[in-house]
Scaffold this active site. Structure first.
Site, PDB file in Angstrom:
ATOM      1  N   CYS A  81      32.794  41.773  34.505  1.00 26.27           N
ATOM      2  CA  CYS A  81      31.963  40.716  33.884  1.00 26.27           C
ATOM      3  C   CYS A  81      31.260  39.646  34.662  1.00 26.27           C
ATOM      4  O   CYS A  81      30.070  39.625  34.667  1.00 26.27           O
ATOM      5  CB  CYS A  81      32.710  39.785  32.831  1.00 26.27           C
ATOM      6  SG  CYS A  81      33.339  41.044  31.383  1.00 26.27           S
TER       7      CYS A  81
HETATM    8  C1  UDX Z   1      35.605  36.425  32.405  1.00 23.38           C
HETATM    9  C2  UDX Z   1      35.275  35.145  31.566  1.00 23.38           C
HETATM   10  O1  UDX Z   1      36.474  34.351  31.806  1.00 23.38           O
HETATM   11  C3  UDX Z   1      35.472  35.655  29.936  1.00 23.38           C
HETATM   12  O2  UDX Z   1      35.300  34.164  29.265  1.00 23.38           O
HETATM   13  C4  UDX Z   1      34.331  36.524  29.521  1.00 23.38           C
HETATM   14  O3  UDX Z   1      34.201  36.795  28.333  1.00 23.38           O
HETATM   15  C5  UDX Z   1      34.602  37.842  30.699  1.00 23.38           C
HETATM   16  O4  UDX Z   1      34.605  37.653  31.852  1.00 23.38           O
HETATM   17  P1  UDX Z   1      37.603  37.841  33.125  1.00 23.38           P
HETATM   18  O5  UDX Z   1      36.685  38.817  33.811  1.00 23.38           O
HETATM   19  O6  UDX Z   1      38.496  38.780  32.203  1.00 23.38           O
HETATM   20  O7  UDX Z   1      37.009  36.912  31.971  1.00 23.38           O
HETATM   21  O8  UDX Z   1      38.621  37.244  33.969  1.00 23.38           O
HETATM   22  P2  UDX Z   1      38.784  35.792  34.504  1.00 23.38           P
HETATM   23  O9  UDX Z   1      40.111  35.411  34.080  1.00 23.38           O
HETATM   24  O10 UDX Z   1      37.594  34.929  34.025  1.00 23.38           O
HETATM   25  O11 UDX Z   1      38.693  35.859  36.168  1.00 23.38           O
HETATM   26  C6  UDX Z   1      37.560  36.412  36.260  1.00 23.38           C
HETATM   27  C7  UDX Z   1      37.741  36.678  38.255  1.00 23.38           C
HETATM   28  O12 UDX Z   1      37.898  35.402  38.743  1.00 23.38           O
HETATM   29  C8  UDX Z   1      39.127  37.177  38.543  1.00 23.38           C
HETATM   30  O13 UDX Z   1      39.059  37.907  39.713  1.00 23.38           O
HETATM   31  C9  UDX Z   1      39.963  35.793  38.814  1.00 23.38           C
HETATM   32  O14 UDX Z   1      40.919  36.164  39.824  1.00 23.38           O
HETATM   33  C10 UDX Z   1      39.018  35.107  39.411  1.00 23.38           C
HETATM   34  N1  UDX Z   1      39.234  33.468  39.283  1.00 23.38           N
HETATM   35  C11 UDX Z   1      39.274  33.098  38.113  1.00 23.38           C
HETATM   36  C12 UDX Z   1      39.216  32.762  40.488  1.00 23.38           C
HETATM   37  O15 UDX Z   1      39.173  33.260  41.627  1.00 23.38           O
HETATM   38  N2  UDX Z   1      39.571  31.538  40.726  1.00 23.38           N
HETATM   39  C13 UDX Z   1      39.794  31.095  39.389  1.00 23.38           C
HETATM   40  O16 UDX Z   1      39.872  29.745  39.435  1.00 23.38           O
HETATM   41  C14 UDX Z   1      39.525  31.618  38.235  1.00 23.38           C
END
Ligand code: UDX
Length: 443
Positions: free
Chosen positions: A264
Site C-alpha cells: 500500500c
Molecule cells: C498501511 C496503512 O497503515 C493502512 O492504514 C492502509 O490501509 C494500508 O497501508 P500496512 O501497509 O499494512 O498499512 O502497514 P503499516 O503498518 O502501515 O506499515 C507499512 C510499512 O511502514 C511497513 O514496512 C513498516 O515496517 C513501515 N513502518 C511503519 C516504519 O518503517 N516506521 C513506522 O513508524 C511505521
C-alpha cells in the site's frame, strides 16, 4: 431521504478475497450479516469454504471459525445480495499509475449481472483507486441511478491487525453518488461506534490517499532525521520519543529504519504523485518521501561495508523478510532491495523469517533459507523486520546492522542502527527503579 430503519439485515457480496476483501467479508459476518465472497481463484474459494484462511493474518483464522462465509467462483451469486463491495487489488505500474484490471473486470461483470436484477442494489468501491477514478471509470457502468447506488468506502486496514482495524475503525468514510446510496451504506455501518463522514466520491478517494501519503511522509521524515542523527552520534529513537509527547505530533509512525514497504504505502504515494503530475502539478514532497525510502536499503549496505568492506564470498545472515511483523506478505518488502544489493556484491545470503520464507523464496529461490540461529552463524547479520522472536536471540560476538531497532541486538560486539547507535534508551524521570529506566519509552 432516510432508509427504512426496519430494513432486513441484507446479504452482502464481497468481490475479491485478498486481505481487504476477506477481512471485510469476515468482519461483516462477525457483525451478523450473511456474506457471499466471490473470487477467481479456486484454491482460495475452497480454503475459505473449509473455514481456513488462505492468508496469514493474525486473528483471521480464529474469526473464520466463528462465522460462515460462502465463497464462490460464480459471479451470478451477486444476485443473492443487495450490496456488493469491490475489493480487487490495484497494483502500481512503473510510472506510478494504477493497473485497474482487477477493478474494471469485476465492474464489467457486475454491470452485466445486475441488468437482470429489478430491486435496488448498492455498489461499493473499496479498492484503493486514485481520486476521480470512481466517477470517471466506474460510475459510467451503472447509469441507472434509481436502481443502482454507488459509493466509495475506503478501508484503513493494516496488515497484521486487519480484523481489529475493521471492527474498531477510527472512522467510516462514505463517498456517495447520491443520498440514497449514502443512506444505505450508512445503515449497514450503523452498528459501528465511530465517526462517519459522508462526502462525495472523489473526496472519499482522496481521504484514503492523503492518509497513506501522510503516514509514509512521517516515516521518511523520521528516517531523514535519523540519517542526520547518525552523523551526529544521536539516537533518533530518543529524538522521536521526545517529539512524540507533543500531542500535535504523537509517537506513531516515527520508527526510523530501513523504510516502508508493503502493497500500500509505496504504491499509494507513487499513484498520488503520478496523478498530480497528470494534473500538471509537480509533487516534490511526495517524490522526496519515495526517494528517501528508496535510499534507506543502500544505507544498510553502506553501514555493513563499514565493518565488512569486501562482501564477495562473505556469509550474511538476514533476519526478517516480511515487509512488517505479523504477516507473511513480502510485497515491496525492504528485504528485497537489501538482498538484491547483497547478491550484486556476490555475498552468500542465509535468510530467516518466521512466516514469509515461502513467499520470499518465490522471488529469490537461490538463496539459503535457515533458522534464526543459523542466520546468526554468519560473518555479519542484518535485521530487516522487527519480529518479536528476534528480541530473544543471542547476538553476542556478532556484527549486527539493525534496520528495525531490535533492542536485544545491542549486545552484539559490533552494533550499528541505520539511524541510531547502541545506547538506545530514553527514560522518563518519574521512573523509579532501574529496570523501568531501561525500558525504552518509544516501543
Ligand atoms: C498501511 C496503512 O497503515 C493502512 O492504514 C492502509 O490501509 C494500508 O497501508 P500496512 O501497509 O499494512 O498499512 O502497514 P503499516 O503498518 O502501515 O506499515 C507499512 C510499512 O511502514 C511497513 O514496512 C513498516 O515496517 C513501515 N513502518 C511503519 C516504519 O518503517 N516506521 C513506522 O513508524 C511505521
Amino acid at each position: 431521504m432516510t432508509t427504512n430503519n426496519k430494513q432486513k439485515r441484507g446479504v452482502i457480496s464481497v468481490i475479491g478475497l485478498g486481505v481487504v476483501g476477506l477481512t471485510t467479508a469476515v468482519g461483516f459476518a462477525l457483525k451478523g450479516h450473511r456474506v457471499i465472497g466471490i473470487d477467481i481463484d479456486p484454491a482460495k474459494v475452497i480454503s475459505i469454504n473449509e473455514g481456513i484462511s488462505p492468508i496469514y493474518e493474525r486473528g483471521l483464522s480464529q474469526a473464520m471459525k466463528e462465522v460462515k462465509i460462502v465463497a464462490t467462483l460464480d459471479f451470478e451469486q451477486v444476485l443473492k445480495s443487495d450490496i456488493s463491495f469491490l475489493c480487487g487489488g490495484t497494483p502500481g505500474q512503473a510510472d506510478g499509475s494504477l493497473d485497474l484490471r482487477f477493478v474494471q473486470g469485476p465492474v464489467g461483470q457486475l454491470a452485466q449481472v445486475l441488468k437482470s436484477k429489478d430491486s435496488y442494489h448498492l455498489v461499493v468501491v473499496r479498492s484503493t483507486v486514485v481520486p476521480g477514478t470512481t466517477e470517471a471509470v466506474i460510475a459510467p457502468n451503472f447509469p441507472d441511478t434509481e436502481r443502482i447506488g454507488l459509493c466509495v468506502n475506503p478501508e484503513f486496514l493494516r496488515e497484521g491487525t486487519a480484523i481489529e482495524d475493521f471492527l474498531n475503525p477510527s472512522r467510516i468514510v462514505i463517498g456517495e453518488r447520491d443520498d440514497k446510496s449514502g443512506d444505505v451504506l450508512c445503515q449497514l455501518y450503523a452498528g459501528f461506534n465511530t465517526h462517519t463522514l459522508r462526502t462525495n466520491l472523489k473526496t472519499a478517494e482522496m481521504i484514503k490517499y492523503a492518509s497513506n501519503s501522510y503516514l509514509a511522509t512521517r516515516i521518511s521524515f523520521i528516517n531523514e532525521i535519523g540519517n542526520i542523527c547518525k552523523g551526529l552520534g544521536i539516537n533518533v529513537y530518543d529524538v522521536a520519543s521526545g517529539m512524540g509527547y507533543d500531542e500535535r505530533i504523537g509517537h506513531d509512525y516515527l520508527r526510523a529504519g530501513v523504510g516502508f514497504g508493503g502493497f500500500c504505502l509505496p504504491k499509494d504515494v507513487a499513484a498520488l504523485a503520478a496523478k498530480a503530475k497528470e494534473l500538471g502539478y509537480e509533487s516534490r514532497l511526495l517524490q522526496d518521501v519515495l526517494a528517501i525510502n528508496e535510499e534507506q536499503p543502500r544505507k544498510m549496505i553502506a553501514l555493513l561495508k563499514k565493518h565488512v568492506p569486501d562482501l564477495k564470498g562473505k556469509v550474511i545472515g538476514v533476519l526478517g523478510l516480511a515487509f512488517k511483523p505479523d504477516t507473511d506478505d513480502v510485497r515491496k518488502s525492504k528485504a528485497i532491495d537489501v538482498i538484491e544489493e547483497l547478491l550484486k556484491e556476490q555475498a552468500q545470503v542465509k535468510a530467516h523469517d518466521p512466516q514469509a520464507m515461502k513467499n520470499f523464496a518465490k522471488l529469490f529461490p537461490d538463496i539459503e533459507y535457515v533458522t534464526a540461529e543459523q542466520a546468526l552463524d554468519s560473518d555479519a547479520v542484518l535485521i530487516l523486520t522487527a519480529w518479536d522472536k528476534y528480541n530473544r536471540l543471542d547476538y553476542r560476538g556478532k556484527i549486527v546492522i539493525d534496520g528495525r531497532r531490535v533492542m536485544r541486538a545491542e549486545e552484539a560486539t559490533v552494533y550499528e542502527g541505520i539511524g541510531w547507535g547502541r545506547n538506545g534508551y530514553t527514560y522518563t524521570c518519574e521512573s523509579s527503579d532501574v529496570m523501568a529506566k531501561l525500558v525504552p519509552v518509544l516501543k
